[in-house]
Scaffold this motif. Structure first.
Motif, PDB file in Angstrom:
ATOM      1  N   UNK A   1     -26.483 -12.380  22.771  1.00 46.95           N
ATOM      2  CA  UNK A   1     -25.694 -13.613  22.713  1.00 46.95           C
ATOM      3  C   UNK A   1     -26.583 -14.843  22.718  1.00 46.95           C
ATOM      4  N   UNK A   2     -27.575 -14.841  23.602  1.00 47.05           N
ATOM      5  CA  UNK A   2     -28.458 -16.003  23.688  1.00 47.05           C
ATOM      6  C   UNK A   2     -29.316 -16.137  22.436  1.00 47.05           C
ATOM      7  N   UNK A   3     -29.782 -15.017  21.898  1.00 45.52           N
ATOM      8  CA  UNK A   3     -30.566 -15.073  20.654  1.00 45.52           C
ATOM      9  C   UNK A   3     -29.707 -15.612  19.519  1.00 45.52           C
ATOM     10  N   UNK A   4     -28.461 -15.188  19.470  1.00 45.85           N
ATOM     11  CA  UNK A   4     -27.556 -15.702  18.447  1.00 45.85           C
ATOM     12  C   UNK A   4     -27.354 -17.206  18.628  1.00 45.85           C
ATOM     13  N   UNK A   5     -27.229 -17.653  19.872  1.00 44.29           N
ATOM     14  CA  UNK A   5     -27.100 -19.091  20.142  1.00 44.29           C
ATOM     15  C   UNK A   5     -28.329 -19.844  19.639  1.00 44.29           C
ATOM     16  N   UNK A   6     -29.505 -19.237  19.799  1.00 47.81           N
ATOM     17  CA  UNK A   6     -30.731 -19.867  19.306  1.00 47.81           C
ATOM     18  C   UNK A   6     -30.643 -20.072  17.795  1.00 47.81           C
ATOM     19  N   UNK A   7     -30.206 -19.051  17.078  1.00 43.16           N
ATOM     20  CA  UNK A   7     -30.121 -19.163  15.626  1.00 43.16           C
ATOM     21  C   UNK A   7     -29.045 -20.168  15.188  1.00 43.16           C
ATOM     22  N   UNK A   8     -27.974 -20.274  15.945  1.00 45.28           N
ATOM     23  CA  UNK A   8     -26.951 -21.278  15.630  1.00 45.28           C
ATOM     24  C   UNK A   8     -27.540 -22.683  15.770  1.00 45.28           C
ATOM     25  N   UNK A   9     -28.226 -22.920  16.892  1.00 45.88           N
ATOM     26  CA  UNK A   9     -28.860 -24.228  17.106  1.00 45.88           C
ATOM     27  C   UNK A   9     -29.924 -24.469  16.038  1.00 45.88           C
ATOM     28  N   UNK A  10     -30.694 -23.451  15.712  1.00 45.39           N
ATOM     29  CA  UNK A  10     -31.734 -23.593  14.694  1.00 45.39           C
ATOM     30  C   UNK A  10     -31.135 -23.989  13.352  1.00 45.39           C
TER      31      UNK A  10
ATOM     32  N   UNK B   1     -33.375 -29.185   9.723  1.00 48.76           N
ATOM     33  CA  UNK B   1     -34.200 -30.260   9.176  1.00 48.76           C
ATOM     34  C   UNK B   1     -35.371 -30.632  10.084  1.00 48.76           C
ATOM     35  N   UNK B   2     -35.350 -30.187  11.343  1.00 51.58           N
ATOM     36  CA  UNK B   2     -36.448 -30.532  12.260  1.00 51.58           C
ATOM     37  C   UNK B   2     -37.618 -29.548  12.171  1.00 51.58           C
ATOM     38  N   UNK B   3     -37.436 -28.430  11.463  1.00 54.40           N
ATOM     39  CA  UNK B   3     -38.533 -27.467  11.282  1.00 54.40           C
ATOM     40  C   UNK B   3     -39.459 -27.983  10.191  1.00 54.40           C
ATOM     41  N   UNK B   4     -40.736 -28.184  10.551  1.00 55.13           N
ATOM     42  CA  UNK B   4     -41.668 -28.741   9.564  1.00 55.13           C
ATOM     43  C   UNK B   4     -42.092 -27.719   8.516  1.00 55.13           C
ATOM     44  N   UNK B   5     -42.502 -26.523   8.938  1.00 57.39           N
ATOM     45  CA  UNK B   5     -42.883 -25.475   7.978  1.00 57.39           C
ATOM     46  C   UNK B   5     -42.423 -24.116   8.498  1.00 57.39           C
ATOM     47  N   UNK B   6     -42.231 -23.189   7.590  1.00 57.47           N
ATOM     48  CA  UNK B   6     -41.795 -21.844   7.972  1.00 57.47           C
ATOM     49  C   UNK B   6     -42.836 -21.150   8.849  1.00 57.47           C
ATOM     50  N   UNK B   7     -44.106 -21.527   8.711  1.00 56.68           N
ATOM     51  CA  UNK B   7     -45.163 -20.930   9.528  1.00 56.68           C
ATOM     52  C   UNK B   7     -44.976 -21.248  11.010  1.00 56.68           C
TER      53      UNK B   7
ATOM     54  N   UNK C   1     -38.774 -20.247  19.691  1.00 57.68           N
ATOM     55  CA  UNK C   1     -39.014 -20.032  21.128  1.00 57.68           C
ATOM     56  C   UNK C   1     -38.730 -21.304  21.920  1.00 57.68           C
ATOM     57  N   UNK C   2     -39.051 -22.449  21.359  1.00 56.10           N
ATOM     58  CA  UNK C   2     -38.747 -23.712  22.031  1.00 56.10           C
ATOM     59  C   UNK C   2     -37.251 -23.894  22.214  1.00 56.10           C
ATOM     60  N   UNK C   3     -36.491 -23.565  21.193  1.00 58.99           N
ATOM     61  CA  UNK C   3     -35.029 -23.642  21.296  1.00 58.99           C
ATOM     62  C   UNK C   3     -34.542 -22.658  22.364  1.00 58.99           C
ATOM     63  N   UNK C   4     -35.109 -21.455  22.361  1.00 58.30           N
ATOM     64  CA  UNK C   4     -34.723 -20.443  23.355  1.00 58.30           C
ATOM     65  C   UNK C   4     -35.003 -20.941  24.766  1.00 58.30           C
ATOM     66  N   UNK C   5     -36.175 -21.526  24.989  1.00 58.17           N
ATOM     67  CA  UNK C   5     -36.506 -22.064  26.313  1.00 58.17           C
ATOM     68  C   UNK C   5     -35.473 -23.100  26.743  1.00 58.17           C
ATOM     69  N   UNK C   6     -35.090 -23.978  25.824  1.00 63.05           N
ATOM     70  CA  UNK C   6     -34.108 -25.005  26.172  1.00 63.05           C
ATOM     71  C   UNK C   6     -32.753 -24.396  26.517  1.00 63.05           C
ATOM     72  N   UNK C   7     -32.350 -23.382  25.773  1.00 64.79           N
ATOM     73  CA  UNK C   7     -31.071 -22.735  26.077  1.00 64.79           C
ATOM     74  C   UNK C   7     -31.126 -22.001  27.419  1.00 64.79           C
ATOM     75  N   UNK C   8     -32.260 -21.387  27.730  1.00 70.01           N
ATOM     76  CA  UNK C   8     -32.397 -20.717  29.028  1.00 70.01           C
ATOM     77  C   UNK C   8     -32.382 -21.760  30.146  1.00 70.01           C
ATOM     78  N   UNK C   9     -33.027 -22.897  29.930  1.00 68.42           N
ATOM     79  CA  UNK C   9     -32.958 -23.986  30.923  1.00 68.42           C
ATOM     80  C   UNK C   9     -31.499 -24.384  31.163  1.00 68.42           C
ATOM     81  N   UNK C  10     -30.738 -24.490  30.084  1.00 68.75           N
ATOM     82  CA  UNK C  10     -29.318 -24.821  30.235  1.00 68.75           C
ATOM     83  C   UNK C  10     -28.583 -23.746  31.031  1.00 68.75           C
ATOM     84  N   UNK C  11     -28.931 -22.482  30.799  1.00 72.71           N
ATOM     85  CA  UNK C  11     -28.319 -21.389  31.557  1.00 72.71           C
ATOM     86  C   UNK C  11     -28.642 -21.519  33.041  1.00 72.71           C
TER      87      UNK C  11
END
Length: 174
Positions: A34-43, A48-54, A61-71
């Motif tokens: 569920x949390x991984x899916x939430x990461x992809x939804x936010x992503x 537009x904030x992702x600079x390059x695919x690399x 992981x940064x998005x995941x950290x923020x979602x875990x902080x929210x949890x």
């Protein structure tokens, strides 16, 4: 390439590593997907904030950290985090230098191996502190000792684990 196709490629390339990363942050096994899916939804919303695919793995992981902080903040409403103290400690750790998930998985394997090498009493103390989230005072009462003695024991055990993990990782890299 079309935005949706690019995003689909990012999801396919990083979903397994992201789930592992979310789990390593201390998220309960039943909530990892569920949390991984939430990461992809936010992503997707912030594509537009992702600079390059690399940089996608680090960005996810940064998005995941923020979602875990929210949890952690809403912990009282529902229980997704297994151990708040451990997760808060893991959240303090800087993001790994590389995107080499095999290296991170190796660290987790090394931790498991080193925990298995601990004497039973030390393993039980670690489990009581980090799995049951028992406080030093509570453990001291159970063991018939002082809270300071429990904290010192845990400090020595953590040092042992650190040395063992470094040794394990050194062996696998050579």
């Amino acid at each position: 390439m079309h935005r949706q196709q690019e995003f689909a490629q990012i999801v396919l390339a990083h979903q397994a590593q992201l789930r592992m990363f979310v789990r390593m942050l201390g998220v309960a096994p039943h909530a990892v997907d569920d949390l991984a899916q939430d990461v992809f939804v936010v992503a997707y919303q912030r594509w537009d904030t992702l600079d390059t695919a690399e940089n996608a793995a680090k960005w996810l992981r940064g998005i995941a950290r923020n979602l875990v902080r929210n949890e952690l903040r809403k912990q009282s409403r529902r229980q997704r985090i297994l151990n708040t103290a451990l997760t808060e400690s893991l959240m303090q750790v800087e993001d790994p230098r590389s995107d080499d998930w095999q290296e991170e998985a190796g660290w987790l394997d090394a931790l498991r191996a080193c925990l298995a090498k601990l004497p039973p009493q030390s393993r039980e103390l670690v489990a009581a502190r980090y799995e049951r989230d028992a406080a030093s005072g509570e453990l001291a009462e159970e063991l018939g000792t002082t809270a300071d003695a429990v904290r010192q024991s845990l400090l020595r055990i953590r040092r042992q684990l650190k040395t063992c993990i470094e040794g394990q990782l050194g062996e696998t890299r050579e």
